[in-house]
Design a protein around this motif. Structure first.
Motif, mmCIF file in Angstrom:
data_model
loop_
_atom_site.group_PDB
_atom_site.id
_atom_site.type_symbol
_atom_site.label_atom_id
_atom_site.label_comp_id
_atom_site.label_asym_id
_atom_site.label_seq_id
_atom_site.Cartn_x
_atom_site.Cartn_y
_atom_site.Cartn_z
ATOM 1 N N GLY A 122 -7.587 -3.676 -2.675
ATOM 2 C CA GLY A 122 -6.315 -3.070 -2.311
ATOM 3 C C GLY A 122 -5.311 -3.139 -3.446
ATOM 4 N N SER A 136 0.813 -1.216 0.000
ATOM 5 C CA SER A 136 0.000 0.000 0.000
ATOM 6 C C SER A 136 0.845 1.264 0.000
ATOM 7 C CB SER A 136 -0.935 0.013 1.216
ATOM 8 O OG SER A 136 -1.931 -0.978 1.104
ATOM 9 N N SER A 175 -2.826 -8.237 5.955
ATOM 10 C CA SER A 175 -3.096 -6.953 5.310
ATOM 11 C C SER A 175 -1.809 -6.183 5.058
ATOM 12 C CB SER A 175 -4.045 -6.135 6.188
ATOM 13 O OG SER A 175 -4.381 -4.917 5.568
ATOM 14 N N GLY A 226 -1.294 -6.859 1.204
ATOM 15 C CA GLY A 226 -2.179 -5.822 0.694
ATOM 16 C C GLY A 226 -3.651 -6.134 0.668
ATOM 17 N N ALA A 227 -4.080 -7.207 1.335
ATOM 18 C CA ALA A 227 -5.522 -7.457 1.422
ATOM 19 C C ALA A 227 -6.151 -6.377 2.296
ATOM 20 C CB ALA A 227 -5.792 -8.829 2.025
ATOM 21 N N PRO A 228 -7.210 -5.695 1.830
ATOM 22 C CA PRO A 228 -7.879 -4.717 2.687
ATOM 23 C C PRO A 228 -8.228 -5.337 4.032
ATOM 24 C CG PRO A 228 -8.722 -4.576 0.457
ATOM 25 C CD PRO A 228 -7.840 -5.779 0.499
ATOM 26 N N ALA A 273 -4.851 -0.874 1.827
ATOM 27 C CA ALA A 273 -5.240 -2.057 2.581
ATOM 28 C C ALA A 273 -5.504 -1.744 4.049
ATOM 29 C CB ALA A 273 -4.151 -3.126 2.471
#
Length: 478
Positions: free
Chosen positions: A322, A28, A89, A93-95, A314
């Motif tokens: 994301g 992010s 996250s 980068g997973a929200p 994220a």
């Protein structure tokens, strides 16, 4: 900056024998968020030796003891769910909301399903009705090397570590060096649950280093790998000299056959599935094949869904997507989007570059191409980003021909109101899995493909059997 420089070997956190440091990048922000160490050959050998030494006692434990350990792992995993979501996250980068629900939830779901499957599992079974004194015994393969990817970290760790433990194998886990933090937290969970020393070991490293050493190590009996087809081929070749068992879950280029009677919801569902996890799922239905009378409407629906899909950090709460995981992945996706434009596909939504309000981070615009022609790169290659290709078809035969014309064979999808057609197509499509009308696989079904998607069978009793060898015994007396 998070410091995670040690490995978990033989029940202890220990320093590397001299590996090099590597920064973990927050996708992010493009900034380093943690430091790990890439393991050496000596580190890998130490972990394998610990697993080998522990195998005799662990493989001889009662199934109830192994089951009790896994139940403790699940209890601790659920207690530490927020910590796990934060790690996932940050590293890939997973929200954060997606990380809490889908990413962490995938691990919970698989662990519970393995518990349920194991409670019904028979290690010694009759060979068949015509062989009354012949039995088949299922016994642990041995030391297993588990090599997992970055896109769904706990999904894949749970699909490998848990059945290996239940089967009676010992193991060395090598998570992706891009996203190692969640696996290191998982090692803490296994340790707290009381796994005996040497049963579970973790060494960070890259594919050329630790991955290759595990694949060629004479004391490793099995390699279970999830990742790219290219890497799966390399692992297979590396493992051949020692005749290891190799289980591969590889890439995909799923075809989603949408018929005119399917309705708008089917298109919307398919587009959202492609964009979920920023397109970083091997089973994403990235080729949408639409029956021609419904084609223009479907393209318009896809455009609307893409333009309504928000992209953000994220670390921000909400239902957005994301970034993709790394600069390398970002550049690969950009290059493939450009190739789609150059080869004449019609850009309906998205396109090259970041969203206009983001100037930093590996963010990709949700992209839809229409009028894609079979053979274009965006139709043939796994993009692993939020990019959808839409193609028209005129008949079932044409749809099947396009869908099957790929090196991959992981998941295909069928959307139709005609039950007979759906069942007919499910048998004709060459894939390890076929999902029809948005109905997900049940907990007793496996995950796995054919062709260049590998032939692993992960999940439920299928996943446990992957870590077992079958022995035929004659003259058995009850």
């Amino acid at each position: 900056m998070i410091e995670k420089r040690q490995f978990y070997i033989d029940g202890k956190w220990i320093d590397s024998s001299g590996g090099t440091a590597l920064d973990v990048i927050d996708p992010s922000t493009e900034e380093a968020c943690a430091t790990i160490v890439l393991g050496t050959t000596a580190d890998t050998d130490k972990a394998v030796a610990a697993a080998k030494a522990a195998f005799a006692s662990w493989s001889a434990t009662e199934p109830s003891e192994r089951l009790a350990l896994v139940k403790r792992i699940l209890e601790i995993y659920q207690r530490r769910a927020d910590d796990m979501a934060a790690a996932i996250s940050l590293e890939m980068g997973a929200p954060i909301d997606l990380a809490r629900t889908s990413q962490v939830g995938a691990g919970t779901w698989h662990i519970q399903n393995f518990i349920d499957a194991f409670e019904e599992f028979e290690f010694v079974r009759p060979a068949g009705n015509r062989s009354p004194q012949s039995m088949v015994a299922y016994e642990p393969v041995g030391v297993a090397a588990l090599i997992t990817p970055w896109n769904w970290p706990m999904n894949q760790v749970a699909l490998k570590v848990i059945p290996a433990l239940l089967a009676g194998c010992t193991m060395v886990l090598k998570p992706s060096e891009i996203a190692p933090l969640s696996s290191m937290l998982f090692a803490e969970i296994v340790d707290e649950a009381g796994a005996p020393a040497g049963v579970f070991n973790l060494v960070n490293g890259d594919g050329l280093g630790v991955g290759t050493r595990l694949s060629t190590h004479p004391d490793v009996d099995m390699v279970s790998f999830t990742g790219s087809t290219r890497a799966g081929i390399a692992i297979t070749k590396a493992a051949a000299d020692s005749l290891k068992k190799v289980c591969l879950e590889l890439g995909g280029k799923g075809a989603n056959l949408v018929f005119a009677d399917a309705g708008a919801k089917a298109v919307e569902r398919g587009v959202k599935h492609v964009f979920n996890n920023s397109g970083q799922s091997c089973n994403a239905p990235t080729r949408m094949l639409v029956e021609r009378p419904f084609y223009d409407e479907a393209v318009e629906i896809a455009r609307q869904v893409a333009e309504a899909t928000q992209v953000a950090s994220a670390h921000q709460a909400g239902p957005h997507i994301g970034p993709v995981v790394s600069a390398t992945q970002f550049e690969k996706i950009q290059e493939l989007i450009s190739s789609g434009i150059e080869e004449g596909a019609r850009l309906v939504a998205g396109g090259p570059g970041r969203p206009s309000d983001l100037n930093r981070g590996y963010f990709v615009r949700p992209t839809v191409f229409a009028d894609v022609v079979p053979g274009m790169r965006i139709e043939k290659e796994e993009i692993f980003g939020p990019v959808l290709s839409i193609l028209p078809f005129d008949s079932e035969d044409e749809a099947v021909s396009i869908a099957n014309d790929t090196q991959y064979g992981l998941t295909n999808y069928v959307q139709t109101g005609d039950d007979g057609r759906a069942n007919r197509l499910a048998r004709r499509l060459r894939a390890g899995m076929v999902e029809m009308n948005g109905k997900s696989r049940g907990p007793q079904a496996f995950f796995g493909g054919v062709k260049a998607s590998g032939r692993a069978r992960e999940g439920g009793h299928w996943g446990i059997e992957e870590f077992l060898d079958a022995k035929a015994i004659s003259g058995w007396t009850a």
